[in-house]
Motif scaffolding. Structure first.
Motif, PDB file in Angstrom:
ATOM      1  N   UNK A   9     -47.826  15.828  -7.046  1.00 14.86           N
ATOM      2  CA  UNK A   9     -47.016  17.020  -7.271  1.00 14.86           C
ATOM      3  C   UNK A   9     -45.775  16.661  -8.063  1.00 14.86           C
ATOM      4  N   UNK A  10     -45.292  17.611  -8.847  1.00 15.88           N
ATOM      5  CA  UNK A  10     -44.093  17.394  -9.652  1.00 15.88           C
ATOM      6  C   UNK A  10     -42.872  17.968  -8.934  1.00 15.88           C
ATOM      7  N   UNK A  11     -41.722  17.434  -9.258  1.00 14.89           N
ATOM      8  CA  UNK A  11     -40.468  17.961  -8.744  1.00 14.89           C
ATOM      9  C   UNK A  11     -40.196  19.292  -9.442  1.00 14.89           C
ATOM     10  N   UNK A  12     -39.792  20.332  -8.699  1.00 21.55           N
ATOM     11  CA  UNK A  12     -39.543  21.625  -9.353  1.00 21.55           C
ATOM     12  C   UNK A  12     -38.394  21.539 -10.354  1.00 21.55           C
ATOM     13  N   UNK A  13     -38.516  22.358 -11.389  1.00 27.40           N
ATOM     14  CA  UNK A  13     -37.479  22.354 -12.426  1.00 27.40           C
ATOM     15  C   UNK A  13     -36.227  23.079 -11.934  1.00 27.40           C
ATOM     16  N   UNK A  14     -35.155  22.928 -12.712  1.00 26.22           N
ATOM     17  CA  UNK A  14     -33.888  23.561 -12.356  1.00 26.22           C
ATOM     18  C   UNK A  14     -34.032  25.084 -12.336  1.00 26.22           C
ATOM     19  N   UNK A  15     -34.739  25.650 -13.295  1.00 24.77           N
ATOM     20  CA  UNK A  15     -34.926  27.105 -13.354  1.00 24.77           C
ATOM     21  C   UNK A  15     -35.733  27.612 -12.166  1.00 24.77           C
ATOM     22  N   UNK A  16     -36.733  26.844 -11.740  1.00 23.47           N
ATOM     23  CA  UNK A  16     -37.530  27.238 -10.576  1.00 23.47           C
ATOM     24  C   UNK A  16     -36.672  27.236  -9.321  1.00 23.47           C
ATOM     25  N   UNK A  17     -35.813  26.260  -9.178  1.00 20.58           N
ATOM     26  CA  UNK A  17     -34.923  26.205  -8.023  1.00 20.58           C
ATOM     27  C   UNK A  17     -33.922  27.359  -8.030  1.00 20.58           C
ATOM     28  N   UNK A  18     -33.387  27.697  -9.207  1.00 18.09           N
ATOM     29  CA  UNK A  18     -32.455  28.819  -9.303  1.00 18.09           C
ATOM     30  C   UNK A  18     -33.157  30.121  -8.935  1.00 18.09           C
TER      31      UNK A  18
END
Length: 112
Positions: A5-14
């Motif tokens: 699995x990949x670490x979520x991006x900054x936009x996904x976290x926002x």
């Protein structure tokens, strides 16, 4: 991350933070409204347990419903069913609903 699995991006976290915050506000608002309705119903429930005396007038209320400006009558009916009716039912109060289909109809009905 495990299993590729990949670490979520900054936009996904926002997005997740904003969506979660809005969902939390809606949930807490609905929860507080339900708690308030329950509290009000419990405050008037003693009326349902106490019988009317022989010389007392029956507990009856006339409710006038009219359309809000710019909306239809259905929204007022929904508000009545959601907020007022549970309290009247919990207090064992009879009610009669009079609806105004046109402006000024309530005033003429009350004057009669």
């Amino acid at each position: 991350m495990p299993f590729g699995l990949k670490v979520p991006s900054k936009n996904t976290l926002i997005f997740s933070g904003v969506a979660g915050g809005i969902a939390g506000l809606v949930y807490s608002s609905n929860k507080y409204a339900q708690d308030a309705r329950t509290r009000l119903s419990q405050r008037v429930s003693f009326l349902a347990d106490r019988p009317c005396g022989v010389h007392e007038m029956p507990r009856k209320v006339t409710v006038y419903i009219t359309a809000t400006p710019g909306d239809g009558l259905e929204k007022s009916r929904t508000w009545f069913r959601e907020y007022v009716k549970p309290i009247l039912v919990a207090g064992a109060v009879d009610y009669e609903i009079k609806e105004a289909k046109s402006p000024g109809q309530i005033e003429t009905s009350v004057m009669e």
